[in-house]
Design a protein around this motif. Structure first.
Motif, PDB file in Angstrom:
ATOM      1  N   CYS A 157       0.812  -1.217   0.000  1.00 16.15           N
ATOM      2  CA  CYS A 157       0.000   0.000   0.000  1.00 16.15           C
ATOM      3  C   CYS A 157       0.845   1.266   0.000  1.00 16.15           C
ATOM      4  O   CYS A 157       0.429   2.286  -0.504  1.00 16.15           O
ATOM      5  CB  CYS A 157      -0.970   0.001   1.185  1.00 16.15           C
ATOM      6  SG  CYS A 157      -0.189   0.365   2.774  1.00 16.15           S
ATOM      7  N   GLU A 158       2.010   1.199   0.559  1.00 15.18           N
ATOM      8  CA  GLU A 158       2.892   2.363   0.688  1.00 15.18           C
ATOM      9  C   GLU A 158       2.176   3.537   1.341  1.00 15.18           C
ATOM     10  O   GLU A 158       2.409   4.696   1.025  1.00 15.18           O
ATOM     11  CB  GLU A 158       3.497   2.731  -0.679  1.00 15.18           C
ATOM     12  CG  GLU A 158       4.324   1.571  -1.236  1.00 15.18           C
ATOM     13  CD  GLU A 158       4.891   1.831  -2.611  1.00 15.18           C
ATOM     14  OE1 GLU A 158       5.723   2.731  -2.723  1.00 15.18           O
ATOM     15  OE2 GLU A 158       4.502   1.130  -3.558  1.00 15.18           O
ATOM     16  N   GLY A 189       1.212   2.975   4.876  1.00 11.16           N
ATOM     17  CA  GLY A 189       1.214   2.670   6.302  1.00 11.16           C
ATOM     18  C   GLY A 189      -0.032   1.957   6.789  1.00 11.16           C
ATOM     19  O   GLY A 189      -0.311   1.932   7.983  1.00 11.16           O
ATOM     20  N   CYS A 229      -1.079  -1.416   5.701  1.00  7.99           N
ATOM     21  CA  CYS A 229      -1.203  -2.874   5.544  1.00  7.99           C
ATOM     22  C   CYS A 229      -0.145  -3.668   6.277  1.00  7.99           C
ATOM     23  O   CYS A 229      -0.292  -4.860   6.483  1.00  7.99           O
ATOM     24  CB  CYS A 229      -1.168  -3.249   4.068  1.00  7.99           C
ATOM     25  SG  CYS A 229       0.466  -3.128   3.331  1.00  7.99           S
ATOM     26  N   GLY A 230       0.961  -3.050   6.638  1.00 10.96           N
ATOM     27  CA  GLY A 230       1.993  -3.752   7.396  1.00 10.96           C
ATOM     28  C   GLY A 230       2.870  -4.691   6.594  1.00 10.96           C
ATOM     29  O   GLY A 230       3.757  -5.335   7.155  1.00 10.96           O
ATOM     30  N   CYS A 276       5.242  -4.089   4.713  1.00  6.44           N
ATOM     31  CA  CYS A 276       6.605  -3.592   4.595  1.00  6.44           C
ATOM     32  C   CYS A 276       7.302  -3.546   5.951  1.00  6.44           C
ATOM     33  O   CYS A 276       8.356  -2.930   6.076  1.00  6.44           O
ATOM     34  CB  CYS A 276       6.568  -2.190   4.011  1.00  6.44           C
ATOM     35  SG  CYS A 276       5.705  -1.050   5.122  1.00  6.44           S
ATOM     36  N   CYS A 330       7.590   1.800   4.695  1.00  4.47           N
ATOM     37  CA  CYS A 330       7.103   2.728   3.672  1.00  4.47           C
ATOM     38  C   CYS A 330       6.867   4.114   4.260  1.00  4.47           C
ATOM     39  O   CYS A 330       6.755   5.083   3.525  1.00  4.47           O
ATOM     40  CB  CYS A 330       5.826   2.205   3.022  1.00  4.47           C
ATOM     41  SG  CYS A 330       4.377   2.181   4.083  1.00  4.47           S
TER      42      CYS A 330
HETATM   43  S1  FES Z   1       3.366  -1.038   2.317  1.00  6.45           S
HETATM   44 FE1  FES Z   1       1.509  -1.073   3.434  1.00  6.45          FE
HETATM   45  S2  FES Z   1       2.148  -0.353   5.361  1.00  6.45           S
HETATM   46 FE2  FES Z   1       3.911  -0.108   4.162  1.00  6.45          FE
END
Ligand code: FES
Ligand code: FES
Lengths: 801, 210
Positions: free
Chosen positions: B40-41, B43, B45-46, B48, B60
């Motif tokens: 998702c970039e 913050g 979905c977790g 990353c 991200c």
């Molecule tokens: S890519 Fe989803 S929280 Fe970082």
């Protein structure tokens, strides 16, 4: 009922510790790609990287419906680091559209945009941020056009036509050019049957637009090759279908577009349509450099088609002893700006609109509209989900009106083997609808007020609203609801659905090794695990290599419609059988004179050996293959043929196989704030034969959760005034977290379908159907409210709409 | 700008980093460590999740410049991180950057992340790989495989890093504890039941081992 069933209780550490052993079918063999996935080494499509690669970026329309008066790319092109900017005028071939069934989707907008987020231009640059900034510098002059956003505006006499002059195979029979496809189903005599009804219920239901929200973003890498073609590494559900759509718009023969599946981070139907594939290839060919495109989450919401939102109008009747008399329904699906899979969704919605019930007298109509809303297409459950939401609400209404138990009422009308579908098709394999309902009903209910069980007051984490501390249990009421659904398996309506497998058997280091090569897209469902299990079972070997999926082998069809284990699993099975025959033929030639069993006995392959059905070992596979070439065969597998539904009556044996699931939902609702906590979502499903129980249970739980999501939280919100998407982010489009998801106890039945490989039943979609109406029914039971729209929002429960 | 920091016990240097590039981007695209995922970039979905000086964070949301001189553990280094923790006793041994691990994923190996043809080493290794035997996996990684908690696997790296941090803090978490700790990690495939199973299983095995 005679049945072979296995019951899998909700997971505890003791029942998940099974190590993989011999690894044939029926065992819970572990994933062959598991290690790579837990170490971060598995190469997903967004992980692809190439020396000297560029980054591609799409510029998308900011309005839903407009003429494009002009596009000015000069500033973007002048930016340092920018290699190429492409618009419609740069498309290299005569063919400029693509589409799954109807080629109505422009690769880049041609003078007109029809929905918010439609691709208009492409940029390739040396850094993704450069590409993004360059795209933002492209100037587009939009002249907005009147919007078509719903049934009324689409079918008005003076409605703007979304595709004027359309000329596809459905345009001749639809009553209005803004209808993609229409399928009526007429059977029996509704007006006569209606007279027998003691009670009649009507309902109008609204199903919101759901998103597949797979986690791996649309992405891939296109590498230009020396022969003027392109190699594409991409996450998709069907390589060959992509190829058929990509090659013509690139102006290349199919041999020059070589596709390899890269790691797929979920799909759920959202990767059936093309997204970035063509764009990356165009940029790679224009720049003669490798080009990678990775959508961010925002763009992903525009990059794939969604689940059709729907309005459903139903009327049912029943006699006072609880027998259904008739059903009338009209289902209006919003297909958005382009056709995508809408025609097939219409076929499914209409033919499955009765649900798993016996009903001889029906009058059904399903249509899909062209509008300026986001395009909709395939998503898990495919037309059957929307119908199930409505007919299950109707069943509860009827039961209530008759003063009957809702489960008993359903069981009284449940279809079984031999029932005739509204299309006239006879259900010719087990249909344990009443039994599935019995199983979810007879399961003990989770204890009341579980949040208190710790003894130290409320653990608010288990309450609606959770750690927001909105309630400590006061005003929380419990409800229980049931639902059951029916889904078809595979591609229907006369589609020539087939799959191809290549199997090679050879001896490596003294051991027989099988290599399975198919074009099947592994999207997380576990096909790769099952293919290895099938090869081990059929060839009696331990070592199996799964070749990466690519277009160097025949089509495997789509990883969708619950069809892949049936179809490509079937292809692997058949090809292995042919390889086995070829091996035995060599064995007979070489060793036949040594033992009479070669000629007389039924021969099997087990543990690397040829054995008789009496268990006598005749030879080692390795010895038979000694000095021979590898056995290498490629075969296609087809299921029994289906036919198209009659365009006026909807009659015809249109489906291959049916699959069934039932749910019982237990919810707790904070009636003051309108917050819902699903406490448990028990399910029972018939899978014919579980080739891998661990995967089967995982699929059922995952599908159930997606149904829960659409019941209480998931919806793409399209502003009705502008047709713009308002929540394209994970901040605003909510999918269930581990806190929103309850325990999901699963009860698996295995009633073999005599027509299917191993007796299996495609199973990936069924759990998504009944989960939503079960949750809705439970919320209705808790609150006494009618609730005819998904998702349920707090204001619907508190009367503050 | 140039950013110097430690990843999985190894000193790393990233050049020509734009301000605005995230730690996630630098890991994936500059250092060739694509294990941390880009779902998702935002913050949300977790996927990353990495540990930054021992603390799980969404990479991200971390600007690359913020990690100057600090210590990062990604899923690629998780097995080694867990091993170090076992050997040094207390949790977070590597979190300070002081463990001097020589394991993890070498830059050269990691940089091979390019498109490979059908028969190349890397891809057929993917297909051949046996289900975990022999590979040096951490407890939580093995538990995810055994419990069937990996389907498409896109959420898995983030979940592993987060779950490992949970078990480091709380060796026998209740179901509610697990749910609370993993509530920032979306998974679209599993329905979470098997993820719970995996964490319970890892906790049970960890308990047996002590
Ligand atoms: S890519 Fe989803 S929280 Fe970082
Ligand atoms: S998102 Fe696919 S396994 Fe979690």
């Amino acid at each position: 009922m005679a049945q072979n069933t296995r019951t899998v209780p909700a997971g505890t550490p003791t029942n998940v510790t099974q190590k993989h052993n011999k690894g044939g079918i029926g065992e819970s063999t572990l994933r062959p790609d598991g290690t790579l996935k837990v170490t971060g080494e598995f190469a997903y499509s967004s992980d692809m990287w190439h020396e000297d690669m560029l980054w591609g970026q799409t510029l998308r329309s900011t309005v839903a419906h407009a003429e494009i008066a002009s596009i000015d790319i000069s500033e973007a092109l002048a930016m340092p680091g920018v290699y190429s900017v492409l618009t419609y005028d740069d498309l290299p071939a005569e063919m400029k559209n693509y589409g799954l069934e109807i080629q109505d989707t422009p690769v880049l907008a041609n003078g007109r945009v029809r929905h918010h987020g439609e691709p208009v231009a492409l940029v390739a640059a040396d850094h993704p941020e450069t590409a993004r900034r360059a795209a933002a510098k492209i100037k587009i002059d939009y002249r907005e056009l009147p919007l078509v956003t719903d049934e009324a505006s689409a079918l008005a006499a003076d409605a703007p036509l979304i595709h004027p002059g359309r000329d596809d195979h459905h345009s001749g029979h639809v009553p209005h050019p803004n209808i993609v496809h229409r399928q009526p189903i007429i059977r029996g005599n509704v007006e006569e049957a209606r007279k027998r009804a003691d009670v009649i219920v009507e309902g109008e239901y609204v199903f919101g637009m759901q998103d597949q929200a797979f986690l791996g973003p649309e992405s891939g890498l296109a590498v230009p090759s020396e022969d003027g073609g392109v190699d594409l590494y991409v996450a998709t559900q069907w390589l060959h279908s992509d190829l058929k759509q990509i090659a013509p718009v690139l102006g290349l023969p199919e041999e020059k577009v070589r596709m390899t599946l890269s790691g797929v981070g979920g799909a759920f139907g959202g990767r059936e349509d093309i997204s970035m594939q063509i764009h990356a290839c165009l940029l790679a060919l224009a720049t003669n450099k490798p080009v990678k495109i990775v959508y961010n989450r925002f763009e992903s919401f525009f990059g794939h088609v969604h689940r059709h939102p729907a309005k459903l109008y139903y009327e049912h009747g029943a006699t006072k002893d609880g027998k259904l008399t008739h059903m009338k329904c009209k289902i209006v699906l919003d297909g958005g700006a382009y056709a995508s899979a809408s025609p097939a969704v219409v076929g499914n919605a209409s033919s499955l609109s009765v649900g798993p019930y016996v009903l001889e007298d029906v009058d059904i109509e399903a249509i899909a509209l062209y509008t300026n809303n986001p395009p909709c297409g395939a998503m898990r459950g495919f037309g059957a989900v929307q119908a199930c939401f409505a007919y299950e609400a109707q069943m509860d209404k009827l039961a209530a009106k008759l003063g009957m138990d809702p489960v008993e009422f359903r069981q009284l009308n449940a279809m079984e083997m031999g029932t005739i579908m509204p299309t006239g098709q006879v259900v010719d394999s087990p249909a344990p609808v009443a039994e599935l309902l019995r199983r979810v009903k007879s399961r003990p209910l989770p204890p009341e007020r579980q949040w208190e069980s710790a003894g130290e007051g409320a653990d608010v984490r288990a309450l609606p609203g959770g750690l927001s501390n909105t309630t400590h249990g006061e005003g929380v009421v419990r409800g229980v609801g049931y639902a059951v659904g029916i889904k078809n398996v595979g591609f229907s309506e006369g589609f020539d659905d087939y799959s191809t497998a290549r199997v090679r058997l050879e001896v490596i280091n003294g051991e027989p090794v099988a290599m399975v090569h198919t074009a099947m897209a592994e999207v997380g469902q576990g096909g790769v695990t099952v293919h290895a299990q099938i090869a081990r079972t059929e060839l009696g070997v331990t070592q199996v290599t799964i070749h990466p999926a690519d277009t160097q082998v025949g089509s495997a069809g789509s990883t969708s419609a619950s069809r892949q284990t049936y179809m490509t699993g079937g292809a692997v099975k058949n090809t292995c059988e042919a390889v086995r025959e070829a091996l035995l033929e060599i064995g007979r030639r070489k060793n036949g004179s040594y033992h009479p069993a070669w000629a007389t006995a039924e021969l099997l392959l087990e543990g690397g050996k040829v054995v008789t059905d009496g268990g006598e070992v005749l030879a080692d596979i390795a010895d038979i293959l000694e000095g021979e070439d590898a056995i290498d065969l490629e075969l296609e597998f087809r299921h029994r043929p289906t036919v198209a539904f009659d365009l006026k009556t909807g009659q015809g044996d249109g489906h291959v196989q049916y699959t069934f699931a039932a749910h019982r939902a237990v919810v707790e609702v904070d009636t003051e704030l309108g917050l819902v906590k699903v406490v448990e979502l028990a399910t029972a499903q018939d899978v014919g034969k579980a080739l891998n129980m661990l995967s089967v249970v995982g699929q059922i739980q995952g599908g159930t959760t997606q149904g829960l999501g659409v019941a209480i939280m998931e919806e793409i919100i399209v502003d009705p005034k502008t047709a713009k998407v308002r929540n394209p982010s994970f901040t605003d489009y909510l999918i269930p977290t581990i806190l929103d998801t309850p325990t999901i106890p699963v009860d698996v039945l295995e009633l073999a379908d005599p027509n299917a490989p191993y007796g299996l039943r495609g199973m990936g979609e069924a759990p998504t159907l009944s989960s939503t109406p079960a949750v809705l029914a439970a919320i209705r039971a808790a609150t006494g409210l009618e609730l005819n729209k998904t998702p349920i929002r707090p204001e619907a429960l508190t009367g503050t709409l | 700008m140039r950013v110097n920091f430690t990843v999985n016990g190894r000193q790393q240097e990233a050049d020509d980093v734009w301000e605005g590039e995230s730690l996630l981007y630098v890991l994936r695209e500059r250092l060739g460590l694509p294990g941390s995922k880009n779902a998702c970039e935002q913050g949300e979905c977790g996927s990353c999740t990495v540990r930054l000086d021992g603390v799980p964070v969404c990479s991200c949301l971390v600007a690359a410049g913020q990690v100057e001189g600090r210590d990062v553990v990604t899923v690629e280094g998780l097995a080694d991180f867990a091993k170090q923790r076992e050997e040094h006793g207390h949790g977070g041994a590597c979190g300070t950057g002081g463990c001097g691990s020589k394991g993890g994923v070498s830059l050269d190996a990691a940089k091979q992340w390019q498109a490979h043809g059908p028969n190349s080493e890397l891809r057929s290794r993917a297909a051949d790989s046996q289900t975990g035997e022999g590979a040096p996996l951490s407890n939580i990684q093995q538990a995810f495989i055994d419990a069937g908690a990996v389907q498409c696997g896109f959420c898995t790296p983030g979940l592993l890093v987060q779950a490992d941090a949970l078990l480091e803090q709380n060796s026998s978490p209740s179901d509610q504890d697990i749910r609370e700790a993993l509530s920032g990690n979306l998974c679209r495939c599993t329905g979470y039941e098997k993820i719970l199973d995996a964490v319970r299983l890892a906790a049970a095995r960890q308990g047996e081992a002590v």
